[in-house]
Write an enzyme that holds these catalytic residues in place. Structure first.
Site, mmCIF file in Angstrom:
data_model
loop_
_atom_site.group_PDB
_atom_site.id
_atom_site.type_symbol
_atom_site.label_atom_id
_atom_site.label_comp_id
_atom_site.label_asym_id
_atom_site.label_seq_id
_atom_site.Cartn_x
_atom_site.Cartn_y
_atom_site.Cartn_z
ATOM 1 C CB CYS A 54 32.659 41.158 36.478
ATOM 2 S SG CYS A 54 31.691 39.825 37.294
ATOM 3 N N GLY A 92 35.141 43.443 38.332
ATOM 4 C CA GLY A 92 35.827 43.582 37.191
ATOM 5 C C GLY A 92 35.076 44.421 36.293
#
Length: 380
Positions: free
Chosen positions: A187, A184
């Protein structure tokens, strides 16, 4: 220590090879899918794009807009029992068919789902059991016990990145497995822990494992543009979950941050002096205004501070906080995504989204797009 030496691929490493097609127009492509789930035996029909269960994305407002187009949403975990009961008891069928409640694996999470389900019953058809590390024994046990208690609820469970764990979760009672560790945009798990798996290879392996058992998977994370979404479907994903691509819209909420920039351009200003005197001329630096919305990973310091008062002393942040451009309504973004997928299908010769993976040949690349004007684009 073991070393896997076969090449693993991400979306940026491949392109879909075009081939001869009988399709005359993008409008001929059918993006709807129909599934019958492995364990709950319930059926689904819709466009398998999912909003992630993240702040600024997995909101009631976003879910309602996407559901009108038969697209799916996983709500953020932080809605209260009262809010969820009111939402699912509204007698709006789209909320039943295209929205999942999200929980973790604590006793509190189990009790929260029970309290909501006892009030709304079959209006709540989907649950997303979501943890960062789907390899823990505790997680697998929770999924198995949850299935034993709720036979007719569609269970989405994850996250994992390997075929064997995909199979295990399906055998434990999951219907859909969420695939992705660290891809992500907000992330930082791969940075903080060194753990992860290139997303396209993970999708291909997990889809193969799931489909062999009659299960389904979600490609969760790593898509930065409509072409990446098309590649995820081409790699075998049944659903594609989006976070950053759906962030920055009205429906996600959040405060709009306005920033002012000097453009480097000069503008001429003229001012008439009093009582018919001479006109004075001055030059000023042109100021441009841009609007943003804060977006962050759900394991970031920002998320932990907002929902839990801060990070626990035994853990580190595994997410970043960024400002994404404010983009107004999500409708235009959705059109851009779906249009890109339709176009990919026409290039691959796929009349339906279901056919895309069967029609796809990936080619490995060292560079997938020309970015010479990437920082000078003023519109689509």
């Amino acid at each position: 220590m073991r070393l896997e030496e076969d090449i693993k691929l991400d979306y940026k490493d491949v392109l879909i090879r075009p081939k001869r097609s009988t399709l005359g127009s993008r409008k001929e492509v059918n993006l709807n899918r129909e599934f019958k789930f492995l364990n709950s035996k319930l059926a689904y029909k819709g466009v398998p794009i999912m909003a992630a269960n993240m702040d600024g994305v997995g909101t009631f407002e976003m879910a309602d807009v996407l559901a009108t187009g038969e697209m799916f949403s996983c709500l953020v975990k932080t809605y209260s029992v009262e809010q969820l009961i009111e939402y699912f008891n509204s007698n709006i069928s789209e909320r039943t068919d295209y929205v999942a409640m999200s929980i973790g694996i604590t006793d509190h999470d189990a009790a929260k789902f029970r309290d909501v389900y006892n009030e709304v019953g079959e209006n709540l058809k989907y649950v997303c059991i979501d943890v960062a590390n789907g390899y823990s024994e505790r997680f697998g046990t929770f999924v198995k016990e949850f299935r034993q208690q709720y036979h007719n609820v569609v269970i989405i469970a994850g996250n994992v990145v390997t075929g064997e764990m995909t199979e295990q979760l399906l055998l434990n009672g999951a219907d859909i497995v969420k695939v992705g560790i660290g891809p992500g945009s907000v992330c930082t798990t791969r940075i903080q822990t060194g753990v992860g798996y290139p997303q396209l290879s993970a999708v291909i392996k997990c889809a193969d494992a799931a489909h062999g058992l009659g299960g389904h998977i979600i490609a969760d994370g790593g898509c930065n543009c409509p072409g990446d979404v098309a590649k995820a479907f081409a790699g075998g994903a049944d659903f594609v979950m989006l976070g950053g691509m759906l962030a920055g819209h009205n429906e996600g909420g959040g405060d709009i941050v306005t920033k002012y920039y000097k453009t480097g351009e000069w503008v001429k200003e003229e001012q008439q002096a009093a009582q018919g005197g001479p006109i004075s001329v001055s030059w000023k630096d042109k100021i441009d205004r841009k609007q943003f919305i804060q977006f962050y990973g759900m394991s970031s310091s920002s998320a932990n501070k907002k929902h839990f008062g801060g990070l626990k002393d035994y853990r580190a942040s595994e997410g970043r906080t960024v400002l994404v451009p404010f983009r107004g309504s999500v409708a235009d973004t959705v059109q851009e995504i779906l249009g890109g997928i339709r176009s990919a299908c026409t290039y691959a010769g796929a009349k339906t989204l279901k056919q895309l993976s069967k029609c796809t040949t990936f080619i490995r690349c060292t560079q997938t797009h020309n970015n010479v004007y990437e920082n000078n684009t003023i519109g689509n």
